[in-house]
Design a protein around this motif. Structure first.
Motif, mmCIF file in Angstrom:
data_model
loop_
_atom_site.group_PDB
_atom_site.id
_atom_site.type_symbol
_atom_site.label_atom_id
_atom_site.label_comp_id
_atom_site.label_asym_id
_atom_site.label_seq_id
_atom_site.Cartn_x
_atom_site.Cartn_y
_atom_site.Cartn_z
ATOM 1 N N LEU A 1 -1.715 -14.552 84.042
ATOM 2 C CA LEU A 1 -2.404 -15.506 83.177
ATOM 3 C C LEU A 1 -3.917 -15.373 83.324
ATOM 4 O O LEU A 1 -4.656 -15.433 82.334
ATOM 5 C CB LEU A 1 -1.960 -16.930 83.510
ATOM 6 C CG LEU A 1 -2.454 -18.027 82.555
ATOM 7 C CD1 LEU A 1 -1.887 -17.810 81.160
ATOM 8 C CD2 LEU A 1 -2.066 -19.408 83.071
ATOM 9 N N ALA A 2 -4.381 -15.187 84.564
ATOM 10 C CA ALA A 2 -5.819 -15.004 84.800
ATOM 11 C C ALA A 2 -6.315 -13.724 84.128
ATOM 12 O O ALA A 2 -7.399 -13.694 83.544
ATOM 13 C CB ALA A 2 -6.106 -14.970 86.301
ATOM 14 N N TRP B 1 -2.674 -20.501 74.002
ATOM 15 C CA TRP B 1 -2.964 -21.403 75.120
ATOM 16 C C TRP B 1 -2.346 -22.774 74.881
ATOM 17 O O TRP B 1 -1.820 -23.407 75.802
ATOM 18 C CB TRP B 1 -4.469 -21.539 75.303
ATOM 19 C CG TRP B 1 -5.151 -20.260 75.689
ATOM 20 C CD1 TRP B 1 -5.909 -19.455 74.893
ATOM 21 C CD2 TRP B 1 -5.126 -19.615 76.972
ATOM 22 N NE1 TRP B 1 -6.359 -18.367 75.595
ATOM 23 C CE2 TRP B 1 -5.894 -18.437 76.873
ATOM 24 C CE3 TRP B 1 -4.527 -19.934 78.190
ATOM 25 C CZ2 TRP B 1 -6.090 -17.570 77.939
ATOM 26 C CZ3 TRP B 1 -4.723 -19.075 79.266
ATOM 27 C CH2 TRP B 1 -5.489 -17.913 79.134
ATOM 28 N N PHE B 2 -2.377 -23.257 73.646
ATOM 29 C CA PHE B 2 -1.756 -24.543 73.322
ATOM 30 C C PHE B 2 -0.244 -24.470 73.549
ATOM 31 O O PHE B 2 0.378 -25.414 74.042
ATOM 32 C CB PHE B 2 -2.047 -24.932 71.866
ATOM 33 C CG PHE B 2 -3.488 -25.240 71.579
ATOM 34 C CD1 PHE B 2 -3.991 -26.517 71.779
ATOM 35 C CD2 PHE B 2 -4.351 -24.258 71.116
ATOM 36 C CE1 PHE B 2 -5.330 -26.808 71.513
ATOM 37 C CE2 PHE B 2 -5.685 -24.537 70.851
ATOM 38 C CZ PHE B 2 -6.171 -25.815 71.050
ATOM 39 N N VAL C 1 -5.008 -22.596 81.921
ATOM 40 C CA VAL C 1 -4.812 -22.631 80.472
ATOM 41 C C VAL C 1 -5.990 -23.325 79.788
ATOM 42 O O VAL C 1 -6.518 -22.854 78.779
ATOM 43 C CB VAL C 1 -3.489 -23.319 80.105
ATOM 44 C CG1 VAL C 1 -3.442 -23.698 78.631
ATOM 45 C CG2 VAL C 1 -2.312 -22.396 80.429
ATOM 46 N N LEU C 2 -6.418 -24.468 80.345
ATOM 47 C CA LEU C 2 -7.544 -25.192 79.757
ATOM 48 C C LEU C 2 -8.824 -24.357 79.813
ATOM 49 O O LEU C 2 -9.606 -24.335 78.856
ATOM 50 C CB LEU C 2 -7.746 -26.523 80.489
ATOM 51 C CG LEU C 2 -6.648 -27.567 80.277
ATOM 52 C CD1 LEU C 2 -6.883 -28.761 81.180
ATOM 53 C CD2 LEU C 2 -6.574 -27.998 78.822
ATOM 54 N N TRP C 3 -9.026 -23.669 80.918
ATOM 55 C CA TRP C 3 -10.204 -22.822 81.083
ATOM 56 C C TRP C 3 -10.151 -21.640 80.112
ATOM 57 O O TRP C 3 -11.125 -21.309 79.431
ATOM 58 C CB TRP C 3 -10.256 -22.320 82.533
ATOM 59 C CG TRP C 3 -11.602 -21.831 82.975
ATOM 60 C CD1 TRP C 3 -12.701 -21.587 82.203
ATOM 61 C CD2 TRP C 3 -11.981 -21.514 84.313
ATOM 62 N NE1 TRP C 3 -13.739 -21.135 82.972
ATOM 63 C CE2 TRP C 3 -13.331 -21.085 84.275
ATOM 64 C CE3 TRP C 3 -11.317 -21.550 85.528
ATOM 65 C CZ2 TRP C 3 -14.018 -20.688 85.418
ATOM 66 C CZ3 TRP C 3 -12.007 -21.153 86.674
ATOM 67 C CH2 TRP C 3 -13.344 -20.742 86.617
ATOM 68 N N GLY C 4 -8.972 -20.984 80.071
ATOM 69 C CA GLY C 4 -8.805 -19.843 79.182
ATOM 70 C C GLY C 4 -8.919 -20.232 77.724
ATOM 71 O O GLY C 4 -9.470 -19.481 76.904
#
Length: 214
Positions: free
Chosen positions: A31-32, A157-158, A190-193
């Motif tokens: 994910l990162a 991401w959502f 997820v929020l950051w991405g």
């Protein structure tokens, strides 16, 4: 492979399995890497899928196990998509954008129809899953998220956030505590991405909310 499903340690009264821990650490790395738009996100997701398949298949969570098969298949397709995208881009980077309204409709419609179909199958055959509807939701939601990621859509991401809302309690309830803990970290990433991809989509100059062809 038996050691993979053995207990690694106990934390906060929860028994942590090796497969659960290793698979999710690699998934977190994937994910990162996706946030950084690195093509290595796809090999990492494939490897995570292999390990987590071994974990879920032995716990009668057919939807979660099947999800990992989907993860591996879509990871291979996503790698091809991003490789092609990098070859077409002048600077070799992966372009990101918001989906068109038509694409959003396809994603949402596919998620609803897919969840009803898979959940219905699990309900008809209880031996396939102990938690048919949450399991089906996670199975289909993961597929939708990865397809959107492969197409470079910010909406992926959502989709991951919506999967996490069900995945965290389901994993704790079925003895995969490390998965539950990692999903909490997923939420922060997820929020950051999401913010990073949203900003990049605005700078890229590509069609965002509407008007772009599918």
């Amino acid at each position: 492979m038996d050691w993979l499903n053995g207990e690694a340690f106990t934390a906060f009264g929860q028994h942590i399995k090796w497969s659960d821990m290793i698979g999710n650490v690699i998934g977190l790395l994937a994910l990162a890497l996706g946030w950084r738009r690195s093509i290595w996100t796809w090999p990492a997701q494939f490897l995570s899928g292999v390990i987590l398949f071994a974990a879920f298949a032995t716990s009668h969570l057919t939807g979660s196990a099947g999800k990992q098969v989907v993860v591996m298949a879509v990871a291979a397709w996503g790698y091809w998509q991003w490789t092609r995208g990098r070859q077409q881009a002048q600077d070799g980077s992966i372009a990101v954008r918001f989906a068109t309204w038509r694409e959003r409709g396809y994603l949402a419609g596919g998620a609803v129809v897919g969840t009803l179909a898979v959940g219905g199958l699990f309900t008809l055959y209880p031996s396939l899953s102990w938690d048919p509807w949450p399991d089906a939701y996670i199975f289909v939601g993961t597929l939708v998220a990865m397809v959107a990621q492969a197409r470079g859509m910010v909406e992926f991401w959502f989709a991951w956030l919506l999967v996490d809302l069900v995945g965290v309690p389901l994993n704790f309830a079925n003895g995969f505590a490390f998965s539950g803990f990692v999903y909490v970290i997923y939420g922060a990433l997820v929020l950051w991405g999401m913010r990073d991809w949203w900003l990049r989509s605005r700078r890229s100059g590509r069609p965002s909310l509407e008007g772009a062809p599918a």
